[in-house]
Scaffold this active site. Sequence first.
Site, PDB file in Angstrom:
ATOM      1  N   LYS A 248       0.898  -1.193  -0.020  1.00 34.84           N
ATOM      2  CA  LYS A 248       0.096   0.108   0.068  1.00 34.84           C
ATOM      3  C   LYS A 248       0.955   1.261  -0.097  1.00 34.84           C
ATOM      4  O   LYS A 248       1.770   1.280   0.804  1.00 34.84           O
ATOM      5  CB  LYS A 248      -1.015   0.053   1.332  1.00 34.84           C
ATOM      6  CG  LYS A 248      -2.019   0.721   1.228  1.00 34.84           C
ATOM      7  CD  LYS A 248      -3.446   0.149   1.754  1.00 34.84           C
ATOM      8  CE  LYS A 248      -4.622   1.061   1.435  1.00 34.84           C
ATOM      9  NZ  LYS A 248      -5.588   0.323   1.798  1.00 34.84           N
ATOM     10  N   GLU A 384     -28.048 -14.342  -4.320  1.00 36.76           N
ATOM     11  CA  GLU A 384     -28.821 -13.366  -4.877  1.00 36.76           C
ATOM     12  C   GLU A 384     -27.819 -12.242  -5.305  1.00 36.76           C
ATOM     13  O   GLU A 384     -28.138 -11.391  -6.309  1.00 36.76           O
ATOM     14  CB  GLU A 384     -29.965 -12.927  -4.141  1.00 36.76           C
ATOM     15  CG  GLU A 384     -31.075 -14.031  -3.877  1.00 36.76           C
ATOM     16  CD  GLU A 384     -30.785 -14.893  -2.918  1.00 36.76           C
ATOM     17  OE1 GLU A 384     -29.481 -14.671  -2.028  1.00 36.76           O
ATOM     18  OE2 GLU A 384     -31.406 -16.114  -2.757  1.00 36.76           O
TER      19      GLU A 384
END
Lengths: 643, 643
Positions: A248, A384
């Site tokens: 990072k 879903e």
Amino acid sequence: MNKTLELRAIEMGKNIVRMTTAAGSGHPSSGLALVHIVASLMYKQMRYDPANPWHPGADRLVLSEGHAVPVIYAAYADLGGAVGKSPAEKRALTLDDLKSLRELDSPLDGHPNPAEGFPFFDAATGSLGQGLSAGAGLALAARLNKIDKRIFVIIGDGESREGQISEALDFIIDHKLTHVCPIFNCNGQGQADYVSPQQSAEVLTRKLKAFGYKVEVIDGHNLAAIARVLKKVGTNETPMAIVAKTQKGWGVDSLKDKTNHGKPLPESEVPAAIASLDRAAAERKVPATGRIPRPPAPPAVDLPERPGRIDIEPFADAVKRAKLDDAVAKNKLSTRRVYGMALLALGAADQRIVAVDGDVSNSTFANIFAKAFPDRFFECKIAEQNMISVAVGLAAGGMIPFASSFAKFLVRGYDQLEMAAITRANIKIVGSHSGVSLGADGPSQMSLPDLGFIRGYASAGDGRGNPAAVILHPADAVAAYRLTELAANTPTICYLRTHRSDVALIYPQDASFTLGGAAQLAEGDAVTIVASGYMTTVALKAVRDLAGSGLKCNLFDAYCLPLNCEPILAAARKANGKVLVVEDNFVGGFYSAVAEAAALTGEVKVVGLTCPRIPKSGKTGDIILNALGLGPAAIAEKARSLG
Amino acid sequence: MNKTLELRAIEMGKNIVRMTTAAGSGHPSSGLALVHIVASLMYKQMRYDPANPWHPGADRLVLSEGHAVPVIYAAYADLGGAVGKSPAEKRALTLDDLKSLRELDSPLDGHPNPAEGFPFFDAATGSLGQGLSAGAGLALAARLNKIDKRIFVIIGDGESREGQISEALDFIIDHKLTHVCPIFNCNGQGQADYVSPQQSAEVLTRKLKAFGYKVEVIDGHNLAAIARVLKKVGTNETPMAIVAKTQKGWGVDSLKDKTNHGKPLPESEVPAAIASLDRAAAERKVPATGRIPRPPAPPAVDLPERPGRIDIEPFADAVKRAKLDDAVAKNKLSTRRVYGMALLALGAADQRIVAVDGDVSNSTFANIFAKAFPDRFFECKIAEQNMISVAVGLAAGGMIPFASSFAKFLVRGYDQLEMAAITRANIKIVGSHSGVSLGADGPSQMSLPDLGFIRGYASAGDGRGNPAAVILHPADAVAAYRLTELAANTPTICYLRTHRSDVALIYPQDASFTLGGAAQLAEGDAVTIVASGYMTTVALKAVRDLAGSGLKCNLFDAYCLPLNCEPILAAARKANGKVLVVEDNFVGGFYSAVAEAAALTGEVKVVGLTCPRIPKSGKTGDIILNALGLGPAAIAEKARSLG
């Protein structure tokens, strides 16, 4: 080549620092972790034309960890990539444009946002964990269109905690989508703290192998390693995943610390950051200047012309095609079953119609379509979230996807639905077993706040002249047939809400339905009743009973949100000035829409009968409706009280 | 012992068949797959008292695959377990009661539903994939209360596709919750088709090992094997998972086929099913009669008395405790930061206050609490579904959990929130960075339909005299402080909606706030303006500008839904009869509530200013508000047009 790319990566790093500082917000450290991977992808490995990001044959990049987007903007500006809301409005992005990051009139939104003028992307991201599913949808669409296209999806390590990632990983294996490749950016730092060991490069690798992936673990700052593995994407029988160990804030000492997530540098610290990147360049013996490489061109693609509008066969023909003659003869058809019949007719009329479902296709009746067009049906299993985002990818690939489940379970994908709305994805979602009339299964299977949620989008614009969503709520078989067709032809998100129970036909077989519409089913001078979906059948019974006892009511079947309320209010003004709206869900839907319209002038009074409490099981839908004060007797009683 | 249990399993099978046939719906085949596992758990392995399911020391069973619930009812009735909405109303369930499955006045709901009189369960299930997270929350609560309690969670194989399962699996490892044990019921059959190979017993085992579990693979119809592994739960250093290979429809030939999911047998086929179970019994040499075993008693637990109400220290003291004196002196405090301050004060006042957050605690300011009470803060990482369901489990274990994330990301857990509402779980969810004023990050981080969704529950009852949810929307620091306290003291789901931006104090430090309330901040005879949250600060500026130009408006700060609109309408009637509601979100929230109230009588006209389109990034919240026509100038202009 790698020295050339190293230089681009360093330049990208500098521009990430500068643009986030100019914006005063953004996530420079996340972008810096990706400079080498993105440089390899965007300058070298991806086959695409920066001047034509709409090219249907191009490889695609989905940045699932959307907050890292400055890294993409930096490369794309360097390449002079096209921005604009359509090919007609396109212009080349410049390095100077990067200063406009996050500004109101800039195409460089805070997170990937194709709809605001950045067509390099297919899906808005920023709510995490959704990109891999969208990439899977893109890969399915490419396979259907016979395009040899690769989809690269960059996922943060912390982000990979989102369960939707595991759903997408399973889906990719189920459907053998070897052309979509997740790239996990493992820098070990989250926002509030370090990433959990459960999302470390080591455990992620172990998990990915258990899921069935061929896993490549690389140093994400080693261009040779990156190129070696990216070249393999799409060449194996087994889907491949890349675990890239990154740092990072790579190259900028002041941005490497974990406390810097999301924070840009103050202006005063930019020179030191640039110097830091220069030191990183010197360490790697990167030349000071060099040519900007051009990515390889995408393959030519010859897609057939598609008609603007899809017309389906007459109702009677579709009944025959779906072998539902018996049900019609008995005058008993549920709207969910007719959804399946309509989807079959649509599928026969247009190759772009595809369907996804979450292991309930025998309840939603998507299985009628699936049996006829197995190549255009994609079983998503009980997942879903992934299903909705797969639909977004399918739509970006030119398909018109219908995604179905119980309306209650679609709530699982509402965050994904919102991202679809931001994308302006042309997807259709179909919620069956809606409202309380589901009955015996109980409240865990009933959708009650669904209209309240989606009406938010239905009442807002998409910035292109459409509502951001349209709710279509059929009362009978004819309405279900034509509203499914209307959904296919309406270029925004459509939510079709179907019911479990068989109902008698209300409309003639040649009835037509329009956006914003409501149909007047009865006329009178007493109260004006508005119903919708299954409640129209219930209200019809009440209205007939009332007429029998001398009270003649207006009855409207409101089948669309947004709703043009003027005809309803006009009828009420002509009658006794009172409206009663009956719904099988909580407030927030049709009742709220009519009340808002009426309250603008105060001329008409509006009362609502909606679901008053969390329901429980009852043996039948009618028992539940009566228990909740929503049955024909309760409607008639309330109507009488309103005169 | 096993022969005794074998007989109970056979009897349970028969009752499953009979009760689902009597109900005319239900899922007998799923329950039959579990007869041996549930028999072992409920008659032998779980330490609990069927006559007192509220006992705090009892082992718990979460049936995540809720549709299999008849198997639980069968065993519980056989044991004469207590049903009833409270200990005062309890009675013993009888075998005869099983016939009432799914009836309106029965405690035997279609899916597990503790709130309707079945206190054996802690969480409503039926929307799949949530039970393991709830179990993890129960385990955390037990650990905090120093109770040596085991939590067994039964999960379907198809269900394990839900991403939330992987989130829960990670969470359990992160927090070393060795006392919660997932039991995967691998029967290979889903609803629409066979379960994916990705969820086969073999791949599940591989995945679970990769996640870090000790995995026991057993024959789910072998009672000796079941007992052997269940006894190990809670005895290892490493969390354990059980993969049980089972047969759907076990013992009943006519229910073994995959097409039977969810379908009960017709009355005429029941005798053959019973005969089939008798044959299964004969094959296993099960005796025809036998005693009903009693499960072992739970350990005595001595929990401290808890006060009914939690009072927190004065605002000024809490400011000092949270070291926010500087911010108060500058008169700039965001409501999200004060949430953290209030949570700290609550945590100091009561040990039941716990918090969960999804890797954004430095943005939601839950980190203020986390630093002071690390033992009562549980980092859920980027997995909001699991976070909400963990909160449900914590609440069932007697805690008062606050779950925070960006309001936008909480949408990820709305299905879980609905199940919490059905459970009547006393949880608090806190959405920060709400509305459009978030600004630069763009629409993927903005919550816009949230009020529309949750107002559905806020407008419905929980059947116990409370709204099913309460929305609390503070406009300033004092409001945020007191509304957080109000949330802790309101025994229903509370949604606290906070904002990113610093605002000046509006209320005196000793102001008080009540459920349903709105505070009048300005008086006048022109239009009556209603604002909420951050928009109250924006509207205040407009009202001051209007007053400066001679137009004196009423201004209400509406901070709660459900909202008592009468004071607002009364003020409007006294003034010019017009109300303007301004909101930083889509329709469905405060505007809709006021419009509905006004439309009941038509005496007052109501106009709304809400977010008119899907937003995009802008450098600041105020730029976005102005661009969307929601800034002070637009409010003032609209107010002038209304006089």
